[in-house]
Write a protein that holds these residues in place. Structure first.
Motif, PDB file in Angstrom:
ATOM      1  N   SER A 122      11.208  -5.554   6.164  1.00  0.00           N
ATOM      2  CA  SER A 122      10.732  -6.753   6.365  1.00  0.00           C
ATOM      3  C   SER A 122       9.263  -6.263   6.900  1.00  0.00           C
ATOM      4  CB  SER A 122      10.872  -7.971   7.098  1.00  0.00           C
ATOM      5  OG  SER A 122      11.803  -8.647   6.592  1.00  0.00           O
ATOM      6  N   ALA A 123       8.974  -5.132   8.012  1.00  0.00           N
ATOM      7  CA  ALA A 123       8.148  -4.503   8.816  1.00  0.00           C
ATOM      8  C   ALA A 123       7.196  -3.910   7.986  1.00  0.00           C
ATOM      9  CB  ALA A 123       8.910  -3.848  10.182  1.00  0.00           C
ATOM     10  N   LYS A 124       7.764  -3.536   6.593  1.00  0.00           N
ATOM     11  CA  LYS A 124       6.917  -2.493   6.008  1.00  0.00           C
ATOM     12  C   LYS A 124       6.028  -3.852   4.993  1.00  0.00           C
ATOM     13  CE  LYS A 124       9.122   1.715   5.372  1.00  0.00           C
ATOM     14  NZ  LYS A 124       9.865   2.564   4.792  1.00  0.00           N
ATOM     15  N   ALA A 125       6.510  -5.168   4.936  1.00  0.00           N
ATOM     16  CA  ALA A 125       6.203  -5.763   4.070  1.00  0.00           C
ATOM     17  C   ALA A 125       5.186  -6.808   4.699  1.00  0.00           C
ATOM     18  CB  ALA A 125       7.258  -6.995   3.368  1.00  0.00           C
ATOM     19  N   VAL A 126       5.483  -7.186   6.312  1.00  0.00           N
ATOM     20  CA  VAL A 126       4.243  -7.582   6.562  1.00  0.00           C
ATOM     21  C   VAL A 126       2.685  -7.100   6.791  1.00  0.00           C
ATOM     22  CG1 VAL A 126       3.818  -8.582   8.697  1.00  0.00           C
ATOM     23  CG2 VAL A 126       5.644  -9.050   7.923  1.00  0.00           C
ATOM     24  N   ALA A 127       3.486  -5.209   6.326  1.00  0.00           N
ATOM     25  CA  ALA A 127       1.688  -4.831   6.725  1.00  0.00           C
ATOM     26  C   ALA A 127       1.353  -4.057   5.841  1.00  0.00           C
ATOM     27  CB  ALA A 127       2.560  -3.253   7.273  1.00  0.00           C
ATOM     28  N   LEU A 128       2.244  -4.792   4.643  1.00  0.00           N
ATOM     29  CA  LEU A 128       1.500  -4.427   3.007  1.00  0.00           C
ATOM     30  C   LEU A 128       0.357  -6.217   3.019  1.00  0.00           C
ATOM     31  CD1 LEU A 128       4.188  -2.907   0.791  1.00  0.00           C
ATOM     32  CD2 LEU A 128       2.201  -1.865   1.257  1.00  0.00           C
ATOM     33  N   ILE A 129       1.084  -6.901   3.442  1.00  0.00           N
ATOM     34  CA  ILE A 129       0.200  -8.260   3.545  1.00  0.00           C
ATOM     35  C   ILE A 129      -0.847  -8.047   3.831  1.00  0.00           C
ATOM     36  CG2 ILE A 129       0.267 -10.830   3.646  1.00  0.00           C
ATOM     37  CD1 ILE A 129       3.183 -10.358   3.093  1.00  0.00           C
TER      38      ILE A 129
ATOM     39  N   ALA B 197      10.705 -13.518   5.703  1.00  0.00           N
ATOM     40  CA  ALA B 197       9.351 -13.034   6.970  1.00  0.00           C
ATOM     41  C   ALA B 197       8.347 -12.546   6.077  1.00  0.00           C
ATOM     42  CB  ALA B 197       9.769 -11.455   7.583  1.00  0.00           C
ATOM     43  N   ILE B 198       8.540 -13.009   5.070  1.00  0.00           N
ATOM     44  CA  ILE B 198       7.360 -12.306   3.755  1.00  0.00           C
ATOM     45  C   ILE B 198       6.690 -13.965   4.194  1.00  0.00           C
ATOM     46  CG2 ILE B 198       6.743 -12.663   2.070  1.00  0.00           C
ATOM     47  CD1 ILE B 198       8.423  -9.650   1.442  1.00  0.00           C
ATOM     48  N   ARG B 199       6.600 -14.717   4.007  1.00  0.00           N
ATOM     49  CA  ARG B 199       6.926 -16.176   3.562  1.00  0.00           C
ATOM     50  C   ARG B 199       5.410 -16.440   5.045  1.00  0.00           C
ATOM     51  NH1 ARG B 199      11.943 -18.165   2.514  1.00  0.00           N
ATOM     52  NH2 ARG B 199      12.529 -19.400   4.478  1.00  0.00           N
TER      53      ARG B 199
ATOM     54  N   LYS C 252      10.588  -4.820  -4.709  1.00  0.00           N
ATOM     55  CA  LYS C 252      11.231  -3.229  -4.951  1.00  0.00           C
ATOM     56  C   LYS C 252      11.680  -3.052  -3.825  1.00  0.00           C
ATOM     57  CE  LYS C 252       8.635  -0.899  -7.963  1.00  0.00           C
ATOM     58  NZ  LYS C 252       7.899   0.731  -8.327  1.00  0.00           N
ATOM     59  N   MET C 253      11.795  -3.731  -2.420  1.00  0.00           N
ATOM     60  CA  MET C 253      12.334  -3.207  -1.334  1.00  0.00           C
ATOM     61  C   MET C 253      13.584  -4.240  -1.234  1.00  0.00           C
ATOM     62  SD  MET C 253       9.214  -2.726   1.462  1.00  0.00           S
ATOM     63  CE  MET C 253       8.397  -3.716   1.373  1.00  0.00           C
ATOM     64  N   ALA C 254      13.119  -5.285  -1.796  1.00  0.00           N
ATOM     65  CA  ALA C 254      14.581  -6.939  -1.645  1.00  0.00           C
ATOM     66  C   ALA C 254      15.395  -5.883  -2.554  1.00  0.00           C
ATOM     67  CB  ALA C 254      13.755  -8.333  -2.381  1.00  0.00           C
ATOM     68  N   ASP C 255      14.846  -5.102  -3.674  1.00  0.00           N
ATOM     69  CA  ASP C 255      16.006  -4.806  -4.392  1.00  0.00           C
ATOM     70  C   ASP C 255      17.156  -4.067  -3.476  1.00  0.00           C
ATOM     71  OD1 ASP C 255      16.063  -5.986  -6.771  1.00  0.00           O
ATOM     72  OD2 ASP C 255      14.672  -4.721  -7.865  1.00  0.00           O
ATOM     73  N   ALA C 256      15.427  -3.221  -2.800  1.00  0.00           N
ATOM     74  CA  ALA C 256      16.523  -1.769  -1.825  1.00  0.00           C
ATOM     75  C   ALA C 256      17.867  -3.169  -0.974  1.00  0.00           C
ATOM     76  CB  ALA C 256      15.629  -1.038  -1.063  1.00  0.00           C
ATOM     77  N   ILE C 257      17.160  -3.496  -0.132  1.00  0.00           N
ATOM     78  CA  ILE C 257      17.996  -4.442   0.964  1.00  0.00           C
ATOM     79  C   ILE C 257      19.636  -4.955   0.105  1.00  0.00           C
ATOM     80  CG2 ILE C 257      17.989  -6.552   2.481  1.00  0.00           C
ATOM     81  CD1 ILE C 257      15.376  -5.939   2.842  1.00  0.00           C
ATOM     82  N   LYS C 258      19.639  -5.056  -0.907  1.00  0.00           N
ATOM     83  CA  LYS C 258      20.332  -6.136  -1.509  1.00  0.00           C
ATOM     84  C   LYS C 258      21.360  -4.650  -1.797  1.00  0.00           C
ATOM     85  CE  LYS C 258      22.196  -8.323  -5.724  1.00  0.00           C
ATOM     86  NZ  LYS C 258      23.401  -6.825  -6.594  1.00  0.00           N
TER      87      LYS C 258
ATOM     88  N   GLY D  48      21.424  -2.089   0.152  1.00  0.00           N
ATOM     89  CA  GLY D  48      22.561  -1.262   0.918  1.00  0.00           C
ATOM     90  C   GLY D  48      21.664  -0.220   0.986  1.00  0.00           C
ATOM     91  N   GLU D  49      20.626  -0.242   0.764  1.00  0.00           N
ATOM     92  CA  GLU D  49      19.621   1.360   0.710  1.00  0.00           C
ATOM     93  C   GLU D  49      18.436   0.834   1.752  1.00  0.00           C
ATOM     94  OE1 GLU D  49      20.212   2.418  -3.861  1.00  0.00           O
ATOM     95  OE2 GLU D  49      18.161   2.050  -2.954  1.00  0.00           O
ATOM     96  N   MET D  50      18.180   0.145   2.435  1.00  0.00           N
ATOM     97  CA  MET D  50      17.370  -0.382   3.102  1.00  0.00           C
ATOM     98  C   MET D  50      17.643  -1.528   4.163  1.00  0.00           C
ATOM     99  SD  MET D  50      13.154  -0.715   2.179  1.00  0.00           S
ATOM    100  CE  MET D  50      11.510  -0.234   3.893  1.00  0.00           C
ATOM    101  N   ALA D  51      17.923  -1.629   5.002  1.00  0.00           N
ATOM    102  CA  ALA D  51      17.688  -2.045   6.499  1.00  0.00           C
ATOM    103  C   ALA D  51      16.943  -3.740   6.017  1.00  0.00           C
ATOM    104  CB  ALA D  51      17.662  -2.207   7.347  1.00  0.00           C
ATOM    105  N   SER D  52      17.258  -4.919   6.374  1.00  0.00           N
ATOM    106  CA  SER D  52      15.745  -6.089   6.119  1.00  0.00           C
ATOM    107  C   SER D  52      15.145  -6.382   6.731  1.00  0.00           C
ATOM    108  CB  SER D  52      16.964  -7.067   6.487  1.00  0.00           C
ATOM    109  OG  SER D  52      15.831  -8.332   6.390  1.00  0.00           O
ATOM    110  N   GLU D  53      15.078  -5.665   8.571  1.00  0.00           N
ATOM    111  CA  GLU D  53      14.066  -5.237   9.244  1.00  0.00           C
ATOM    112  C   GLU D  53      12.890  -4.024   8.960  1.00  0.00           C
ATOM    113  OE1 GLU D  53      17.575  -5.179   9.716  1.00  0.00           O
ATOM    114  OE2 GLU D  53      17.895  -6.949  10.781  1.00  0.00           O
ATOM    115  N   GLU D  54      13.230  -3.019   8.933  1.00  0.00           N
ATOM    116  CA  GLU D  54      12.637  -2.122   8.025  1.00  0.00           C
ATOM    117  C   GLU D  54      11.379  -2.729   7.343  1.00  0.00           C
ATOM    118  OE1 GLU D  54      12.279   2.073   6.464  1.00  0.00           O
ATOM    119  OE2 GLU D  54      14.545   1.386   6.669  1.00  0.00           O
TER     120      GLU D  54
END
Length: 335
Positions: free
Chosen positions: A319-326, A270-272, A303-309, A311-317
């Motif tokens: 991804s949405a935050k990452a796209v907004a940051l970009i 999603a980030i790519r 940090k969000m990638a680490d949280a996904i790994k 299990g502290e954060m859903a990938s979809e959530e």
């Protein structure tokens, strides 16, 4: 001789040898003219070579400033480091191959995976994303005569923001298969950026060469700075030779890299896609830079990638935050 000692010795010797031998021309000016059958055979051989860079490796990074081009400049000490990297094919459409590097670091708490650099190879590209200085990359046409039979390589930072791009031909010379770029500009690597040096970019030639036990990436870099007269011209400060040696080795926690990528690959896809969309819509990318990690948003994305790994954060959530940051980061820079 232990593996790392042997590799380190070899890389140091090679760096000295490269410094002593005149560099080959930066690019072949002649268009590649081949028969259709020869073109097809070369294309398949090139693909096989690029794909062969995937695997598990012990890596040595050897960086050495050498000749000063500016009076009074003292080259900094040579820096050598090592580690383990797993390189994975994350996309292969035939004329585009994407290789993701995953750095595996030993810590007291076990292996820690750092999403490292990424390299995209594209056959006969019409344009590439070129570093223009500061926080700016622009799409730039590849000369039409230089497209046929050639591949571009675009390198991305740890957060998948751009770093540099070049184009060149895979060829075999004296029994060695190699790819050599045109002159490419790129921003300072962390090793230099955190020191706030007088130079602010590299102009370099990149070579990738296949070895019996893996491959090497070596760079012939001129470190540049803007002229003090404000003319906008760039002046050379010092020469640097970088030799990165990838030797096939799986005696580390390869499973850690596999686990990290299996859990985060959708997020990074999603980030790519977000970075590609910004570049396409704006003819390039502008994003503020941070000497420690690349862009000012890189820390949050990692940090969000680490949280996904974990299990502290859903990938979809995430991804949405990452796209907004970009989108926010590039909008603030006018990208």
């Amino acid at each position: 001789m232990p593996r790392f000692t042997r590799t380190l010795f070899a890389s140091g010797f090679a760096a000295l040898a490269l410094a002593a031998v005149p560099a080959a021309p930066a690019l072949a000016d002649d268009p590649i003219v081949r028969s259709e059958a020869a073109d097809k055979a070369a294309f398949e051989a090139d693909r096989e070579t690029i794909l062969s860079m995937a695997g598990d490796y012990a890596v040595v990074f050897d960086m050495q400033e050498s000749t000063p081009w500016m009076e009074g400049y003292e080259p900094i000490d040579r820096k050598v480091s090592s580690g383990y990297e797993s390189v994975r094919v994350v996309e292969d459409t035939g004329e585009k191959i994407v290789l993701q590097h995953l750095l595996v670091v030993d810590t007291k708490d076990g292996p820690y995976v750092v999403k490292h650099w990424r390299q995209d190879w594209e056959y006969e590209p019409e344009s590439i994303l070129v570093f223009k200085g500061g926080d700016t990359w622009e799409m730039e046409e590849v000369p039409e005569a230089m497209r046929n039979g050639r591949w571009s390589q675009t390198v991305y930072q740890v957060d998948d923001s751009p770093r540099y791009a070049g184009w060149g031909q895979w060829e075999e010379t004296h029994g060695v298969k190699r790819w050599r770029s045109n002159w490419t500009a790129r921003p300072l690597a962390r090793r230099d950026a955190v020191r706030d040096p007088i130079y602010d970019r590299y102009m370099g030639i990149n070579r990738h060469q296949i070895t019996p036990e893996g491959w090497i990436h070596w760079q012939d870099n001129t470190k540049m700075m803007p002229a003090e007269d404000g003319s906008g011209e760039l002046v050379p400060v010092v020469q640097e030779y970088v030799l990165n040696t990838y030797e096939r080795y799986d005696g580390y926690e390869v499973a850690a890299a596999e686990e990290y990528w299996s859990k985060t690959k959708d997020y990074w896809e999603a980030i790519r896609d977000a970075w590609d969309r910004v570049a396409l819509e704006n003819g390039g990318i502008r994003i503020p830079q941070n000497p420690e990690v690349g862009t000012t948003i890189a820390g949050d994305l990692l940090k969000m990638a680490d949280a996904i790994k974990k299990g502290e954060m859903a990938s979809e959530e995430a991804s949405a935050k990452a796209v907004a940051l970009i989108e926010e980061g590039t909008a603030r820079s006018g990208g």
